[in-house]
Enzyme design. Structure first.
Site, mmCIF file in Angstrom:
data_model
loop_
_atom_site.group_PDB
_atom_site.id
_atom_site.type_symbol
_atom_site.label_atom_id
_atom_site.label_comp_id
_atom_site.label_asym_id
_atom_site.label_seq_id
_atom_site.Cartn_x
_atom_site.Cartn_y
_atom_site.Cartn_z
ATOM 1 N N ASP A 1 -5.222 8.528 10.662
ATOM 2 C CA ASP A 1 -4.239 7.928 11.034
ATOM 3 C C ASP A 1 -3.623 9.088 12.494
ATOM 4 O OD1 ASP A 1 -3.073 6.409 9.045
ATOM 5 O OD2 ASP A 1 -3.698 8.284 7.473
ATOM 6 N N GLU B 1 0.989 -1.250 -0.123
ATOM 7 C CA GLU B 1 -0.824 0.469 0.247
ATOM 8 C C GLU B 1 0.978 1.395 0.325
ATOM 9 O OE1 GLU B 1 -2.477 0.220 3.423
ATOM 10 O OE2 GLU B 1 -2.958 -1.730 3.120
#
Lengths: 264, 429
Positions: A61, A50
């Site tokens: 995040d 990824e």
């Protein structure tokens, strides 16, 4: 489904292990270094990469990835740089995905991004803040050419899972826990139940992400999932390394440990 | 789903009945405002937003909920807020008649309490025990902390470090009210980053926690829901101006950060084609300098914090940090309904720079004995422009969205005042 991800999961299934999916932001610590690091990950057993497209407001995040993408952005990592990084990865030995918040793709142009990503050798896209309801134009632009991997979460209802898996191609990304990215001492207890709920709705492979950082955690997840996704742990070992060669060694060691872990 | 205007009994007894949907309202469906709005959120939050949407829609047709909300508006917030004629200030507005909708007189000192109490009641209705909020100027944080104290809920407020410094008074207020204030050191350390951090908390705590978003931004149903709780401003103002002047105003004016005070006032006049809707965003050091928060003047459509809307962004879709002397307007996005009002031409938006806003702050203080918030001062500067444009006899309502107590330190630095005597007010900084 694009053929590449299907091949990866067919291959890992036939060798009785889960696929290992590793995340790293393009441009961290530099564009060139990120290419070296990700190719080292592939070399050490990662089945799909990824490539993170750094974004200014990464609200899904945790601290490690926030740090890495801020660093990448301050180093001038634009969408063009990300596509260039994608093109330099060893796509013969791993599937190449892009993980991006939605606005950079929309700004770049949905069709243009799909075309360029395909041309660079990208096989799929994961969009943490794009649910299927808003994804019409993207799905139209990528149909059959690039896989779109949607997420399911412990909070997703069974009805919702049914709809999401119909819109997903490649694999289903099951978030192990309610929370942001980051290494955790335990993988969310709800992960196994979530995977089981997905199995009732789809034959697509199901990969578990969020919180996996060690070989033993990967082994635990591989017992019930088709793929194991690791991100923050890679970022962390690069942050801790004094220089690029040390970072590459650390990434190789971690990828190797995880690749052992995903064997059933 | 088509949005219908909720029927609501007002504190002073007005009942809004069934109203035929206008073209405008028909465009607002399924959480979108034309091409804007929507829900760009992590899957993990979808269930919570669905739950909130259902709770909101059931609450606003539940007489008990409306009764409780209305009682708190009257007995706790102090509604209706007055509409004050500002004759001495109006002398500087081209001879227009200026009325101020006094949201500064609400408990906690701004319009933010209207929304905070509504969402706090919804939090209880959903059986949740904790509220989180982002805040820029601190007014929404204070309002949420206040509602939490009132209803016995836990409260955490996320505030950019830069804002905790320039709005220090409000940090202490929130702490006194029992809230935990979390200083956010990521990114530009302002409102944008506080929202990121609040979302991160929410996704991990959503089972017991409601995120009280403070303005008409964010994923559906927030823009529509916050509008609903702020619409009381426009309903009252419409009634009050008709009582005072026997007619509708020619223009209604408000500052626009996320845009909740503006939507609140505008919503009372949305269907009145003769009433101009004027919004003022922060021009900072000047739109040409790049240091501003002028989303309409210098931004473009994009996706930020869960909605498609006008955003300050670069070629690559990265958010550009905003800048304004006003913490509450210092935000690179704007409510999606404003983007729609902008594109359709129903509302008009202009930028007001720091210096023009601060001059208006000083002017209102000296002519009317009302010290406005710096955010609000942008609307006052706008009213001065609109008054000159529309001329004598024009009738204008300005949303006096907040009081300026929190801003005295910034104002003292700006004007070079603060010493007890013998200091002349400086023109600039």
């Amino acid at each position: 489904m694009s053929r590449r991800l299907a091949e990866v999961f067919a291959q890992t299934r036939s060798t009785n292990r889960a696929a290992l999916i590793g995340y790293l932001p393009a441009g961290f610590p530099t564009a060139d270094a990120s290419v070296e690091l990700m190719n080292a990950m592939i070399d050490s057993g990662v089945d799909a990469i990824e490539v993170g497209l750094p974004y200014s407001d990464p609200l899904m995040d945790g601290a490690d990835i926030q740090f890495a993408v801020a660093h990448a952005l301050s180093g001038g990592t634009t969408t063009e740089v990300v596509l260039d990084v994608v093109g330099r990865l060893d796509g013969d030995r791993a599937a190449i995905l892009v993980m991006s918040y939605w606005n950079p793709i929309e700004r770049y142009g949905v069709e243009r991004f799909a075309t360029r990503l395909k041309a660079a050798g990208g096989n799929g896209v994961i969009t943490p803040d794009l649910t299927w309801e808003e994804a019409g134009p993207w799905l139209a632009a990528t149909a059959g050419a690039i896989d779109t991997i949607f997420l399911v979460a412990p909070s997703s209802t069974d009805d919702r899972i049914k709809t999401v898996v119909k819109k997903t191609s490649g694999f289903v990304y099951a978030a192990s826990t309610m929370g942001v990215t980051g290494a955790r001492s335990e993988v969310g207890a709800g992960a196994q139940g979530l995977v089981a709920r997905c199995r009732l709705a789809t034959k697509l492979p199901i990969a578990v992400g969020l919180g996996v950082s060690t070989g033993s955690q990967a082994h635990e997840v591989a017992a019930y999932a088709d793929g194991v996704i690791v991100g923050s742990a890679f970022v962390r070992c690069i942050r801790a390394a004094p220089d690029l060669p040390a970072a590459i060694s650390a990434v190789r060691a971690l990828a190797g440990e995880l690749a052992e872990g995903v064997k059933r | 789903m088509i949005l219908s205007r909720p029927v609501r009994t007002q504190p002073f007894g007005i009942v809004e009945g069934e109203i035929k949907l206008t073209t405008y309202e028909t465009a607002i469906s399924a959480g979108h405002f034309g091409p804007y709005g929507g829900r760009f959120v992590p899957e993990a939050l979808t269930a919570a937003l669905d739950e909130l949407d259902a709770a909101f829609r059931s609450a606003i047709i539940d007489p008990d909920f409306i009764d409780r909300l209305t009682k708190l508006e009257v007995s706790y917030t102090g509604r209706p807020s007055p509409l004050t004629k500002a004759d001495r200030f109006a002398e500087h507005c081209g001879g227009a008649r200026i009325y101020l909708k006094r949201e500064d007189l609400n408990h906690t000192g701004s319009h933010k309490i209207n929304n905070a109490i509504g969402q706090a009641l919804l939090t209880q209705r959903m059986g949740k025990t904790r509220m989180i909020a982002e805040t820029g100027a601190g007014q929404h944080g204070v309002a949420t902390a206040t509602a939490a104290a009132l209803l016995g809920l836990d409260c955490t407020v996320f505030m950019g470090e830069e804002d905790t410094r320039r709005q220090a008074l409000n940090v202490v207020r929130m702490q006194l009210l029992g809230a935990e204030v979390f200083s956010v050191t990521a990114g530009s350390r302002t409102l944008k980053d506080a929202i990121n951090e609040a979302m991160r908390d929410w996704v991990a705590s959503v089972e017991k926690t409601h995120y009280v978003l403070g303005t008409v931004t964010g994923p559906a149903p927030f823009p529509e829901m916050v509008r609903y709780f702020q619409a009381i401003v426009g309903r009252e103002a419409r009634e009050q101006i008709q009582a005072a002047e026997g007619r509708l105003p020619d223009a209604v004016v408000a500052c626009v950060g996320g845009g909740s005070n503006a939507i609140g006032l505008f919503s009372g006049f949305m269907d009145d084609a003769t009433v101009q809707l004027r919004g003022y965003e922060a021009g900072g050091d000047g739109v040409e300098t790049g240091r501003h928060a002028a989303r309409f003047a210098a931004g473009s459509p994009g996706v930020l914090h869960g909605a498609r809307t006008y955003v300050m962004q670069d070629t690559w879709g990265q958010t550009i940090a905003s800048h304004s002397i006003s913490a509450g307007l210092d935000y690179p996005g704007v409510g999606p309904e404003h983007s729609w009002l902008h594109d359709t031409g129903r509302a008009k938006y202009e930028a007001v720079n720091d210096d023009e806003a601060m001059a208006a702050l000083a002017l209102l203080s000296r002519t009317e004995g009302i010290i406005p918030a710096i955010e609000t001062a942008h609307a006052l500067a706008g009213a001065m422009r609109v008054g000159r444009e529309l001329g004598p006899d024009s009738l204008i309502i300005v949303n006096l969205s907040g009081r300026g107590d929190k801003d005295v330190a910034t104002a003292a630095r700006w004007f070079g005042i603060g010493a007890p005597a013998g200091i002349e007010m400086a023109e600039g900084r």
